[in-house]
Design a protein around this motif. Structure first.
Motif, short mmCIF file in Angstrom:
data_model
loop_
_atom_site.label_atom_id
_atom_site.label_comp_id
_atom_site.label_asym_id
_atom_site.label_seq_id
_atom_site.Cartn_x
_atom_site.Cartn_y
_atom_site.Cartn_z
N SER A 140 47.89 32.11 36.63
CA SER A 140 48.24 32.16 38.05
C SER A 140 47.14 32.84 38.85
N VAL A 141 47.15 32.55 40.14
CA VAL A 141 46.28 33.22 41.09
C VAL A 141 47.18 33.85 42.15
N THR A 142 47.18 35.17 42.19
CA THR A 142 48.05 35.90 43.11
C THR A 142 47.22 36.46 44.26
N SER A 143 47.64 36.18 45.46
CA SER A 143 46.97 36.71 46.65
C SER A 143 47.68 37.99 47.07
N VAL A 144 46.90 39.06 47.27
CA VAL A 144 47.47 40.33 47.71
C VAL A 144 46.67 40.85 48.88
N GLN A 145 47.32 41.70 49.66
CA GLN A 145 46.66 42.37 50.77
C GLN A 145 46.86 43.87 50.64
N ARG A 146 45.78 44.61 50.82
CA ARG A 146 45.85 46.06 50.77
C ARG A 146 44.96 46.62 51.87
N LYS A 147 45.61 47.27 52.83
CA LYS A 147 44.89 47.88 53.95
C LYS A 147 43.95 46.89 54.63
N GLY A 148 44.48 45.68 54.85
CA GLY A 148 43.71 44.67 55.56
C GLY A 148 42.73 43.91 54.71
N HIS A 149 42.60 44.30 53.45
CA HIS A 149 41.67 43.61 52.55
C HIS A 149 42.43 42.62 51.68
N GLU A 150 41.94 41.38 51.63
CA GLU A 150 42.60 40.35 50.82
C GLU A 150 41.89 40.22 49.48
N GLU A 151 42.70 40.04 48.45
CA GLU A 151 42.15 39.93 47.10
C GLU A 151 42.95 38.89 46.33
N LYS A 152 42.28 38.21 45.42
CA LYS A 152 42.96 37.27 44.54
C LYS A 152 42.86 37.81 43.11
N ILE A 153 44.00 37.76 42.41
CA ILE A 153 44.07 38.27 41.04
C ILE A 153 44.44 37.12 40.11
N ASN A 154 43.55 36.80 39.20
CA ASN A 154 43.85 35.80 38.18
C ASN A 154 44.52 36.49 37.01
N ALA A 155 45.67 35.96 36.58
CA ALA A 155 46.40 36.56 35.47
C ALA A 155 46.90 35.48 34.52
N GLU A 156 46.94 35.83 33.25
CA GLU A 156 47.49 34.92 32.27
C GLU A 156 49.01 34.87 32.36
#
Length: 416
Positions: A140-156
């Motif tokens: 999966s690819v999870t999109s997260v936001q932290r303090k206005g910063h966007e990040e994508k996390i690839n996880a099995e």
């Protein structure tokens, strides 16, 4: 936009997420935890069950909690007027832990999350999941936001332990309907002037207010007592317009409550919870598993919430380790069916509480001690012991017991 990779992404740093993350990390896999709140933060659900201790122990989190010196809990008392029945966990039918804690959840949850960080598990607070894209492989690819910063996390794989946030059920539209009636709670923390004079502080006390309405009393180690009233909406409408009025009026409504809390000082203004019962159409899928309240939440009576959170994550974590090691996992049989058995057992007890069945059983005179031990095991959270008739077939066991009590009472009233 940054991109990161991890073996397992855990959504939620509450008890469910921490147990799962720690167990998986111990097996040598890379785990990352994202949590939308900033810890410590207030949350209700302060009374644990002994079955929680097994999960915390396997997750190597017990020592972190022992250091907090929370109020030890040895059982549960139920009051109806002047009648009192006491369930002592040391007298249960199923072999297991005979004690647990009554906790300040802000401190409890923070201690668990801090213990993860000491294991070098990355825990990102104030991080919100905005989207999840699952691939056919389960990754999966999870999109997260932290303090206005966007990040994508690839996880099995993803463990959704987001509690009431219900992240994956919301995104994948897995929300199910609850089988329980909607109820409301109005609660506060108070400082009693004579707490030790009324009851042992090492118990949760449940007071029957009226049919289908009850009160929780949970003494905590900082000298504060958690007090909450639970009933249907009409119960509260009859007792004032605001939560503050309702709490004040209800605290004066029974002699025991008035004597104990009439001069108690509020630590914070009364708050409300309502329509908390929830469920999901399925507990797992390709690349994810749901744990804790994300699967199903029943009712605050019997304090099963944190128990299911920790026990479900304990099981999910161990099954996920098998999967990550390339072994076959039958999630339906090994997870859903197992978890559902425990949920169904507590659901039977919740329904029996609100329809008066358990009130009849709890306050009967001269109870059968074997039966009381069996019921104590359920109240301790040991709801997977099929040797216990109140677990194997709870509805039938409760129905037969009430029939016997009614027959005995009828016989006694007919005696000259």
């Amino acid at each position: 936009m940054s991109k990161e990779e991890t073996d397992v992404l855990v959504i939620g740093a509450g008890p469910a997420g921490c147990v799962a993350a720690s167990i998986i990390h111990q097996a040598g896999f890379n785990v990352r935890v994202v949590e939308r709140e900033r810890f410590p933060r207030f949350v209700i659900g302060e009374s644990l069950l002994p079955r929680c201790m097994e999960a915390l122990e396997e997750a190597k989190l017990l020592d972190a909690i022992k250091d907090k010196n929370f109020q030890v809990k040895y059982g549960a008392k139920f009051r109806r007027g002047n009648e009192v029945t006491d369930f002592n966990f040391s007298e249960q039918f199923t072999e297991g832990w005979s004690w647990t804690w009554q906790v300040l959840r802000a401190d409890f949850d923070h201690a668990l999350a801090s213990a993860l960080q000491k294991q070098n598990i990355q825990v990102d607070f104030e991080t919100t999941v905005t989207d999840i894209q699952f691939q056919d492989s389960g990754e999966s690819v999870t999109s997260v936001q932290r303090k206005g910063h966007e990040e994508k996390i690839n996880a099995e794989f993803i463990v959704d332990a987001s509690g009431s946030g219900r992240v994956i059920p919301r995104i994948l539209k897995l929300e199910g309907s609850s089988q329980l009636e909607p109820r409301k709670a109005v609660f506060a923390h108070v400082k009693e002037k004579r707490r030790d004079a009324y009851e042992e502080p090492n118990r949760i006390i449940v007071v029957v207010y009226e049919p289908s309405a009850w009160v929780w009393i949970i003494p905590l180690s900082n000298g504060v007592t958690s007090v909450g009233f639970v009933g249907n909406p009409d119960f509260f409408q009859r007792n004032g317009e605001s939560e503050a009025q309702q709490f004040k009026n209800l605290a004066q409504g029974l002699p025991y409550l008035k004597e104990r809390f009439g001069d108690a000082v509020l630590v914070f203004e009364p708050r409300k919870l309502e329509a908390w019962s929830s469920s999901s159409e399925r507990f797992y899928g390709n690349g994810y598993v749901l744990t804790g309240n994300v699967t199903e939440f029943l009712d605050p009576i019997f304090s099963s919430g944190v128990m299911f959170a920790t026990a479900s994550s304990q099981l999910a974590g161990k099954l996920l380790i098998k999967k990550l090691k390339g072994q076959e996992v039958d999630w339906e049989k090994e997870y859903t069916n197992v978890l559902q058995k425990g949920v169904d057992t507590f659901r039977s007890f919740v329904n029996a509480w609100y329809d008066g069945t358990l009130e009849k059983i709890f306050f009967t005179h001269n109870p059968d001690m074997l039966i009381k031990r069996q019921i104590t095991s359920v109240l301790a959270g040991y709801v997977w012991d099929e040797n216990n008739p109140f677990v194997k077939n709870p509805d039938d066991a409760l129905r037969v017991l009430v029939r016997k009590i009614n027959s005995r009472d009828k016989f006694l009233t007919q005696q000259p």
